[in-house]
Structure formats: C-alpha cells, structure tokens
Design a protein around this motif. Structure first.
Motif, mmCIF file in Angstrom:
data_model
loop_
_atom_site.group_PDB
_atom_site.id
_atom_site.type_symbol
_atom_site.label_atom_id
_atom_site.label_comp_id
_atom_site.label_asym_id
_atom_site.label_seq_id
_atom_site.Cartn_x
_atom_site.Cartn_y
_atom_site.Cartn_z
ATOM 1 N N SER A 133 43.660 27.159 68.998
ATOM 2 C CA SER A 133 44.087 27.628 70.324
ATOM 3 C C SER A 133 43.688 29.086 70.522
ATOM 4 O O SER A 133 44.087 29.962 69.752
ATOM 5 N N THR A 135 43.830 32.386 72.830
ATOM 6 C CA THR A 135 44.815 32.853 73.826
ATOM 7 C C THR A 135 44.388 34.171 74.484
ATOM 8 O O THR A 135 43.656 34.957 73.884
ATOM 9 N N THR A 143 51.606 32.452 76.297
ATOM 10 C CA THR A 143 50.681 31.366 75.947
ATOM 11 C C THR A 143 50.928 30.889 74.519
ATOM 12 O O THR A 143 50.932 29.677 74.249
ATOM 13 N N ASN A 147 52.204 27.111 74.078
ATOM 14 C CA ASN A 147 51.331 26.192 73.348
ATOM 15 C C ASN A 147 51.984 25.747 72.043
ATOM 16 O O ASN A 147 51.849 24.581 71.649
ATOM 17 N N THR A 432 53.999 25.947 82.262
ATOM 18 C CA THR A 432 52.968 26.140 81.242
ATOM 19 C C THR A 432 52.196 27.400 81.576
ATOM 20 O O THR A 432 52.157 27.828 82.736
ATOM 21 N N THR A 434 49.044 27.404 80.187
ATOM 22 C CA THR A 434 47.689 26.879 79.965
ATOM 23 C C THR A 434 47.442 25.815 81.031
ATOM 24 O O THR A 434 47.893 24.676 80.895
#
Ligand code: NAD
Length: 464
Positions: A133, A135, A143, A147, A432, A434
């Motif tokens: 991931s 970020t 984030t 996540n 979220t 993302t």
C-alpha cells in the motif's frame, strides 16, 4: 505427485525458512530492507490465516482504541502538520476520528450462497495475502489507518510505502498500530514498513512476487506505476472536483457549503471543491454569500497574477511550499493581511485559467460564470479531466441533477452539500481515504481488499 515436484516444494519451504532466519531484527514493524519487510509480512499473513474472524475484529478494535486515546490522536495530527507543513490541525483531528468511527471492518465481508438440487455453493471473500500500500502526503495517517482496518479485516497483511515527506508521522502511526496488535496478541509483522521509505523501495515492493495486490493512493504518476506492474492493482488517483451552482439552488446554503468544503484541511482532500461553475443569473449573489462565509475576493488582475506566480511556476508546476497552506498564509505571501476568519480565496476567471485546470490543493477557488445550467454541466465535465473522481452540484432541479450525475461519471457525486459529505462527514455511508476512480472499485473498504472464491458442496445442505 512426481519426485521433481516434491523436490521443488522442499526447496521452496527451505528458502522461506532461510529467509525467516536471515530477517534483521525489527522493532514495531519497521524494517531496514524492503525484502525483509515483505518476507516478514508474508510469514505474518500465513499465521493470520489461522486466526478467526472474531480475532480479526478484536485486532481492529485494539488499533481503534489505541488511536481513540486523545494523546495519540492529537500527536499524529500535530506531527502531520509539522512534518508536511500542510493542512489544518483541527480538521486532521476530525478526519482521523472519522476513520476510526466510519471505516468498515469484518462486517463488510458478505458471503453469497447458491442452493438447489445440486447442493450448496458459497462465494466467500478471502485475503489476497500480502498487500503493498502506497500512501500520500496529503492524508498520511488517515490513509494508513483506513487501509489497515479494511485490509486486516479482509485477512491480509500489509507493507506500507509512505510518502517520504510524511515519513516520521507514518512510521509513528505504524509503530502505534504494532503496539496495539502486539497487546491484542496478533501475529507479529501484520503491518510493516521501512525505516527509510523511498520511491526506489516502493518499486522493489511493486515488483516483488510475494506482494499479491498493490494499492496506490496518490497522484497520476504512482497510479500509472502500479498499473504497469502486471499485478492486480487498485489505483486511487487525482481529482479536480467542480462545484456547479444553478439558478434553482439555495444560494445562501450553496455558498456556505462550498466555502466549508473547499477549506476543509486547507483543500488537501482529493474530494474538495477545486473550482466553481455558476450560472450567470446567480453568480453575483453567490459571491456575495461566499464572502459572508469566509471568502476573500481578488478582483484585480495584478493581485491575481501575483497569486498565480506564488503558487505555480511558469510551466504550471505546483509550488509545494504552498500546497495545503491556509488562505491567510497565501494572502500574506502576496502582501495582503487578513484575519483567520478568511478561509478561501475566490476570484472570477475564464474557463481556461490555470486555477481551473490544475489541481492546486490550496484554498483557492476560481469561479467561472456561464449562461445556463447545461453549459455549466458541460464545462464541469471538461475541467474534471475524466478523472472520474468527485463532483458537486447545488440545484433543486431533479432533471439537471440527474443529467450531471449521469454524464460526469464521477465516483462521488454530492448534491446540495459540501464535498466532504461524500466521505461520510454529515452525509450517509461509510468512509475511506482511498477512493479508487481509475480502477473502478470506488470508495474502498474491506471487501475491496478481498478475493472472491467459490466453494462447492455437491448434493447437500439444501434445506428447501
Ligand atoms: P504523490 O503522487 O506525490 O505521492 C503518493 C505516493 O506515491 C507517495 O507515497 C509517493 O512516494 C509515491 N510515488 C509517487 N510517485 C511514484 C512513482 N513514480 N513510483 C512509486 N511511488 C511513487 O501524491 P501526494 O502529493 O502525496 O498526494 C496528492 C495527490 O494524491 C493528489 O493528486 C490527490 O488528488 C491524490 N489523492 C487521491 C486520493 C484518492 O483516494 N483518490 C487520496 C489522497 C490523495
């Protein structure tokens, strides 16, 4: 099984064990080398597979509880503002709290079932394995937290590659996550990162065979990079959200909503209003009301040029020193002193002005005047650049609201509210940080980070 296969399997297991033994000592999930971080994450996920859904839920609750502690929440927000030099401390508190309150966990994983004369078939949401991931600097801790909740809920382990400019706060957040996981007795190294995150290391991660899913939250460059790897990738890319206001809107409310949305965390969120397109008939009244709600209007060309020279280079590159700064700070840089109640800088421009075209991530809001709502909708589509990210419309005309929603094709379309209601602040639905427009997953959550697998039982368990 052939002799060759057995040999190959033994070799593979031995090499995995060797890797375990050669892993450098790591503290709180922070590794020196990307390869070590990935190997540790791989082993952690294998162990995690044996843990129950209620274990997953327990670990996520432990993480949330760690960050609900006022001292931790305040610290990550303060560190973010200090390290990145961007954003608004109290809005960062709100954003991080939002993540803790509204990010879905294991309850997001719904099973599909088919039953009939031939038995029972389940479609279950199972983990990918190790997720890589990447970020951003604009919402670094939001984030990582968001996540982490979704990815762990779906049974994965995570290797984070944070933005180098938000390194300290990202590492601190990951350390706290590890502390909470350890206390809750989760396997070690479910959430890891590097002592020195760099783009080179992000590239090692992207190409590592043990990383099964890539999630990039950032600008167009990083989204393109993950999509070029040949792996399954989720791209949450840039936006340039237009806010359209027509003559049927509640103009006083629209003006306040737009100023509030645009100034949220100094305009850093990718969903925040970046330009206004207003129907001529109501533009003056809209501006009048925006000014009543904390907008400072620039009217002369020279001041506008000064602001443009401050925030953009000649070839229209963003001056990163200005990204995420307050309206007061930006105005001060061009010799205009205002009080803290000024939240946004507005100006009328034509549709081709760089402030309309570029994603500035600063509380600068150009207003383009058009003859009618159809022209406004057309222009909004043009300036959104096909990002398919976020758009906002203030109108009471159902036909025109539907027209814009349908044509602009954005992942988030907010009607008659500030942009942030699209991520659950004063609007319904989960949150979220993302938002995957380019690859189509939309507002990501645990189910986005899971693979669909079918499990078939022949001739049984049908009770109808
Ligand atoms: P950025 O693209 O500069 O960086 C994002 C991440 O990608 C960082 O970790 C960076 O180190 C890494 N990165 C950048 N280029 C890379 C490359 N070529 N290879 C490997 N890694 C690379 O973005 P930023 O300034 O941190 O964030 C702002 C941008 O992100 C804006 O465009 C904003 O709209 C977007 N954004 C989108 C979402 C979303 O959910 N869609 C959320 C937040 C930010």
């Amino acid at each position: 099984m052939s002799a060759l296969n057995v040999e190959e399997i033994v070799k593979k297991v031995m090499s995995e064990l060797n890797n375990v033994n050669s892993l450098k000592e790591c503290e709180h999930g922070i590794f020196e080398s990307m390869n070590d971080a990935i190997e540790a994450s791989f082993i952690a996920q294998r162990k995690y597979l044996k843990h129950s859904l209620s274990d997953r839920d327990k670990y996520i609750k432990a993480i949330k509880n760690e960050f609900y502690k006022e001292e931790n929440l305040k610290k990550i927000c303060k560190m973010t503002v200090e390290e990145t030099g961007m954003g608004n401390y109290s809005h960062k508190l709100l954003k991080n709290r939002l993540v803790l309150e509204k990010t879905p966990g294991v309850e997001d994983l719904k099973t599909d079932a088919y039953t009939g004369d031939n038995g029972l078939t389940l479609v279950e949401l199972s983990p990918y394995g190790v997720i890589g991931s990447i970020t951003p600097t604009t919402n670094p801790t939001e984030t990582i937290l968001c996540n982490t909740i979704g990815m762990l809920a779906a049974g994965n382990s995570i290797v984070f590659s944070p933005h180098p400019r938000a390194k300290e706060v990202s590492l601190f957040t990951i350390k706290l996550i590890n502390k909470a996981l350890k206390e809750a007795k989760a396997p070690d190294n479910l959430v890891v990162t590097l002592k020195n995150p760099t783009i080179e290391n992000a590239n090692i991660m992207m190409n590592h065979e043990k990383v099964k899913l890539l999630v990039a939250t950032g600008g167009p460059g990083v989204v393109k990079s993950v999509l070029s790897t040949g792996k399954k990738a989720i791209g949450a890319g840039a936006g340039n959200p237009p806010a359209v206001v027509d003559e049927t809107a509640d103009i006083e409310k629209a003006a306040k909503d737009i100023v509030d949305g645009c100034s949220f965390d100094n305009n850093l969120p990718c969903i925040a209003e970046k330009e206004v397109i207003a129907v001529d008939e109501i533009t003056d009244y809209l501006i009048f009301n925006m000014k009543k709600n904390g907008a400072y209007e620039i009217k002369d060309k020279e001041t506008l040029n000064n602001l443009q020279n401050l925030v953009l280079s000649k070839d229209l590159k963003l001056n990163t020193e200005c990204v995420g700064k307050s309206a007061r700070y930006l105005l001060d840089k061009i010799g205009i002193q205002v009080e803290d109640d000024i939240k946004v800088i507005i100006m009328e421009t034509d549709k081709n002005h760089p402030f309309v075209i570029e994603e500035l991530m600063m509380p600068i809001l150009p207003i383009v005047r058009v003859k009618d709502v159809d022209e406004a909708i057309e222009l909004s589509i043009e300036v959104e650049h096909g990002n398919r990210h976020t758009a906002i419309m203030h109108s009471k005309n159902i036909d025109k609201l539907s027209k814009m929603a349908k044509l602009i094709q954005t992942t988030i379309f907010v009607k008659n509210g500030p942009s942030y209601s699209g991520i659950g602040v004063g609007g319904e639905g989960y949150t979220t940080f993302t938002i995957a427009g380019p690859t189509g997953e939309g507002l990501t959550s645990a189910k986005t980070f899971a693979r669909k697998r079918r499990c078939v039982l022949v001739d049984g368990f049908d009770i109808r």
